[in-house]
Design an enzyme around this catalytic site. Structure first.
Site, mmCIF file in Angstrom:
data_model
loop_
_atom_site.group_PDB
_atom_site.id
_atom_site.type_symbol
_atom_site.label_atom_id
_atom_site.label_comp_id
_atom_site.label_asym_id
_atom_site.label_seq_id
_atom_site.Cartn_x
_atom_site.Cartn_y
_atom_site.Cartn_z
ATOM 1 N N GLY A 110 0.818 -1.197 0.000
ATOM 2 C CA GLY A 110 0.000 0.000 0.000
ATOM 3 C C GLY A 110 0.857 1.253 0.000
ATOM 4 N N PRO A 133 -2.690 -4.040 -1.554
ATOM 5 C CG PRO A 133 -2.349 -4.484 0.722
ATOM 6 C CD PRO A 133 -1.751 -3.757 -0.453
ATOM 7 C CD GLU A 134 -3.708 0.067 -1.015
ATOM 8 O OE1 GLU A 134 -2.847 0.876 -0.652
ATOM 9 O OE2 GLU A 134 -3.465 -0.897 -1.794
ATOM 10 C CG LEU A 135 -9.184 -2.937 -5.125
ATOM 11 C CD1 LEU A 135 -8.976 -3.450 -6.539
ATOM 12 C CD2 LEU A 135 -10.519 -2.204 -5.004
ATOM 13 C CG HIS A 137 -7.828 -4.461 3.574
ATOM 14 N ND1 HIS A 137 -7.923 -5.493 4.481
ATOM 15 C CD2 HIS A 137 -6.570 -4.504 3.073
ATOM 16 C CE1 HIS A 137 -6.762 -6.131 4.543
ATOM 17 N NE2 HIS A 137 -5.929 -5.553 3.692
#
Length: 244
Positions: A110, A133-135, A137
């Site tokens: 991120g 990895p934002e998507l 979350h």
């Protein structure tokens, strides 16, 4: 504990994000300290290059989500100020006159991945976990997206964002977002070696090179050639005045 450690090795300043128990996740204090330290390094006469790394097992695991509970829509001032600080930090790297080398191992996720590629060069470990990895979350890799799409092909950049899976050092090198890949215990030494080399050049020539590099990246070919011509004339004039 100081959120950021500062060490000078000759003309190289090493900035170490120092929240190892949090994988150097970026809270407001660390983000502000890093922004201030980059500005200080840029104005320090004896510093000619910077290395950015992380203490412990990781480079930086991204934003510290434990702070998010305080940054709610009911507090728009706090939300806006935190986002603006992050924006200023990621812009600071390209606006500095001095080159910044990232020494990246462990997690660089991120906002941490964003910091790594905001640097002018990056040495990554073979086992690095680099990604967005934002998507996973339900959020968006927002501020860090601009540097990503400028440094990679669109298909590859979108894949990193959309798949939300980390890549290792070999893949980062193949995608052009790492300059070198080293074993974990050699990453910092390799970054310092590069920084020492680039710190040995004329500071004004390096500063002008970096300024022109970032300028022409967003220009058309003709505009870039014009900018290069103007810099060429300027530097020849400077060398002539500096000659005995």
């Amino acid at each position: 504990m100081n959120e950021l450690l500062v060490e000078d090795r000759g003309a190289v300043r090493i900035l170490t994000m120092n929240r190892p128990e949090k994988h150097n996740a970026l809270n407001t204090a660390l983000t502000q300290s890093l922004f201030d330290a980059l500005r200080d390094a840029d104005t320090a006469a004896d510093v000619h290059a910077v290395v950015l790394t992380g203490a412990g097992k990781s480079f930086c695991a991204g934003a510290d989500t434990t702070e998010f509970s305080a940054l709610v829509p009911e507090a728009p001032h706090a939300v806006g100020e935190r986002a603006q600080l992050t924006t200023h930090l990621h812009l600071a790297f390209s606006r500095m006159a001095k080159p910044v080398i990232a020494a990246v191992r462990g997690n660089a996720l991120g906002g941490g991945a964003g910091l790594a590629i905001a640097c002018d060069m990056a040495v990554m470990s073979e086992t690095v976990r680099f990604g967005y990895p934002e998507l996973k979350h339900g959020i968006v890799a927002a501020v860090v997206m601009s540097n990503l799409v400028r440094q990679m092909g669109r298909k590859q950049a979108f894949e990193l964002l959309a798949m939300a899976e980390p890549i290792d050092g070999a893949r980062a090198l193949a995608l052009g977002i790492a300059n070198r890949v080293e074993p974990d215990d050699k990453v910092l030494d390799a970054a310092v070696e590069i920084a020492t080399r680039v710190a040995s050049w004329s500071p004004i020539a390096m500063a002008t090179t970096k300024r022109l590099f970032h300028r022409v990246a967003d220009l058309t070919l003709a505009e870039g050639l014009d900018a290069g011509r103007d810099t060429n004339i300027l530097m020849r004039g400077f060398r002539a005045k500096a000659a005995p």
